[in-house]
Write a protein that holds these residues in place. Structure first.
Motif, short mmCIF file in Angstrom:
data_model
loop_
_atom_site.label_atom_id
_atom_site.label_comp_id
_atom_site.label_asym_id
_atom_site.label_seq_id
_atom_site.Cartn_x
_atom_site.Cartn_y
_atom_site.Cartn_z
N ILE A 136 6.29 -11.11 1.37
CA ILE A 136 7.03 -10.02 2.01
C ILE A 136 8.08 -9.45 1.05
CG2 ILE A 136 8.45 -9.37 4.01
CD1 ILE A 136 5.56 -10.33 4.68
N LEU A 137 9.06 -10.26 0.70
CA LEU A 137 10.22 -9.75 -0.04
C LEU A 137 9.83 -9.13 -1.39
CD1 LEU A 137 13.28 -9.51 -0.16
CD2 LEU A 137 13.36 -11.78 -1.16
N ILE A 138 9.16 -9.90 -2.23
CA ILE A 138 8.88 -9.43 -3.60
C ILE A 138 7.91 -8.24 -3.59
CG2 ILE A 138 7.91 -10.08 -5.84
CD1 ILE A 138 9.16 -12.89 -5.38
N PRO A 139 6.80 -8.30 -2.84
CA PRO A 139 5.92 -7.12 -2.85
C PRO A 139 6.60 -5.84 -2.38
CG PRO A 139 4.82 -8.98 -1.81
CD PRO A 139 6.24 -9.39 -2.03
N ILE A 140 7.43 -5.93 -1.34
CA ILE A 140 8.09 -4.72 -0.85
C ILE A 140 9.10 -4.23 -1.88
CG2 ILE A 140 9.55 -3.71 0.96
CD1 ILE A 140 8.37 -5.71 2.92
N ALA A 141 9.92 -5.16 -2.39
CA ALA A 141 10.96 -4.77 -3.35
C ALA A 141 10.33 -4.18 -4.61
CB ALA A 141 11.83 -5.98 -3.70
N LEU A 142 9.27 -4.81 -5.07
CA LEU A 142 8.62 -4.35 -6.31
C LEU A 142 8.12 -2.92 -6.18
CD1 LEU A 142 8.52 -6.17 -8.70
CD2 LEU A 142 6.12 -6.63 -8.26
N ARG A 143 7.49 -2.62 -5.03
CA ARG A 143 6.98 -1.26 -4.84
C ARG A 143 8.09 -0.24 -4.91
NH1 ARG A 143 3.16 -4.14 -2.38
NH2 ARG A 143 1.06 -3.26 -2.21
#
Lengths: 218, 251
Positions: A136-143
């Motif tokens: 959740i956190l890393i994929p959303i933040a990365l995008r």
């Protein structure tokens, strides 16, 4: 009269300068990104002994001109340490120290842009911290972070021309050296401008694509 | 008749944010299969109470016992993750994962927490989306769905872990009126199917239709807990009376 033959005659030298610019850019990026990630995480830390020193560092560096930082490392550091600093290393270290603070702030903003509710929702389904971070956190933040990261990299690419002042033979310095000999500033600096324009425009186009893709997702 | 087996026992629960007391000596019991509606003015601690039950928020005094397990004891251990998977939660602002499709939102936790194989999780996920009327939207991202549809995905996600209890935190208050009905219909079906539900809502029509009990909160305290009929016809406290008047006039 514009005479492009000066470019063709000196293309090897200019190419060498451009390669140096790329070398500066890549080494600075390779150092600045990881340092930036650490700074970003430090700025998010709830531990005061991490948060305050990192914040002070970021605040200080972001509020001094990059040119001054380059001078400081190239001229002042040898006085303190007694040894000479190679222009290439002085430039690279300056860029890493400087750009990392910008990368760090981008990462911090990306992390904070993930809604607390979304994180709670992930926890409420029974995910543990690492699962929540990974899915959740890393994929959303990365995008959200990638477009700004590329934009900042474009800025870094342009900033490499500041290494000119300590005599590094990068692209702009090379054009200037040739100009001293042939006095063709219009052609030479025009050529430099076009090359920068083309490279940075390609970067901007990538950002634009990514941003529309992100926009469609919302 | 519903069996009277307690599944959530809240005992003298108190919580402070700094000096401000958000929950003040909350004591209540929720039985298996019951649908309990929690209402009260905003800021009365309703949402915080829900978040204490699944350990998303810490509390300083008292305890919550879920099916025999003390939240106080497990709140900082790995056990809390296991417990949370047994309590579904539906949020006011849906809180779907924006980078995943509806189906992925529903199947993530079963796949990662219970290690259910992809195919099986997807089959079950499709069944749940069917149940909330969204089968044909399974492969859309939240951004492509209306608020009401997103909230129904949220409900399917909460159901996907085969939870014993589902908590709803103002599930309809961020929705346009025409979408509220779709969401409430799903909730009514769940309640009639015997799911244990804790619902923070001001939808008094829903409360009248399916709630077994109403808890009225104000300033962090439980002011009344009654069966639905008594609450609406003979509220004991002035504050509850005032609240009911305001809400019913509003409707």
């Amino acid at each position: 009269m514009v005479d492009v033959s000066v470019i063709i005659e000196n293309i090897d030298l200019l190419w060498g300068g451009l390669l140096m610019t790329f070398k500066l850019f890549i080494v600075a990026l390779a150092g600045g990104l990881p340092l930036g990630i650490f700074l970003g995480l430090g700025r998010l830390s709830s531990r005061k002994w991490i948060y305050y020193p990192v914040s002070a560092y970021v605040h200080f560096i972001r509020n001094v001109p990059l040119l001054m930082l380059i001078f400081w490392i190239y001229f002042s550091l040898p006085i303190l340490t007694g040894g000479l600093v190679e222009p290439f290393y002085a430039a690279v270290v300056s860029f890493i120290i400087f750009e990392a603070t910008y990368f760090g702030e981008i990462i911090r903003a990306g992390y904070q842009s993930v809604s607390k509710g979304t994180i709670q929702a992930a926890y409420s389904t029974g995910l543990n911290y690492w699962q929540m971070a990974r899915y959740i956190l890393i994929p959303i933040a990365l995008r959200r972070v990638v477009p700004s990261m590329i934009t900042q990299s474009i800025v870094l690419f342009q900033d490499t021309s500041l290494a000119y002042v300590i005599g590094l033979h990068e692209f702009v310095r090379m054009a200037s050296l040739i100009d001293n000999r042939v006095i063709r500033p219009l052609e030479l600096y025009g050529f430099v401008a076009i090359v920068f324009l083309v490279i940075c425009s390609i970067g901007s186009q990538i950002v634009k694509r990514l941003e529309t893709k992100e926009g469609e997702r919302k | 008749m519903k069996e009277e087996t307690p599944i959530i026992e809240i005992k003298n629960l108190s919580k402070w944010y700094g000096d401000f007391q958000v929950l003040d000596d909350i004591t209540t019991t929720i039985n298996r299969g019951e649908c309990v509606v929690i209402c009260g003015p905003s800021g009365s601690g309703k949402s915080t109470l829900l978040r204490c039950i699944n350990g998303l928020e810490d509390f300083q005094k008292g305890d919550v016992i879920v099916d025999g397990v003390s939240i106080k004891e497990i709140s900082h251990t790995k056990e809390i993750y296991k417990l949370r998977s047994r309590i579904g939660m539906v949020f006011q602002h849906f809180e779907l994962y924006p980078h995943m499709t509806a189906l992925e939102n529903v199947t993530l936790a079963p796949k990662k927490v219970f290690k259910i194989p992809e195919k099986e999780a997807e089959k079950r996920g499709m069944e749940l989306l069917e149940k909330v009327g969204l089968r044909e939207h399974a492969h859309k991202k939240p951004g492509e769905l209306s608020g009401g549809q997103q909230q129904r995905v949220g409900i399917a996600r909460a159901l996907a872990m085969n939870a014993d209890i589902i908590m709803f935190d103002e599930p309809t208050s961020a929705l346009d009126p025409e979408m509220i009905r779709d969401v409430l219909e799903v909730m009514v079906d769940l309640a009639k199917g015997g799911m244990t539900m804790l619902v923070v809502t001001h939808e008094m029509g829903f409360a009248k239709a399916v709630a077994d009990k109403i808890i009225f909160m104000d300033e962090g305290r439980i002011i009344e807990q009654e069966d639905v009929e008594t609450f609406f016809k003979n509220p004991k406290s002035d504050r509850a009376k005032e609240f009911i008047d305001r809400i019913l006039v509003h409707i």
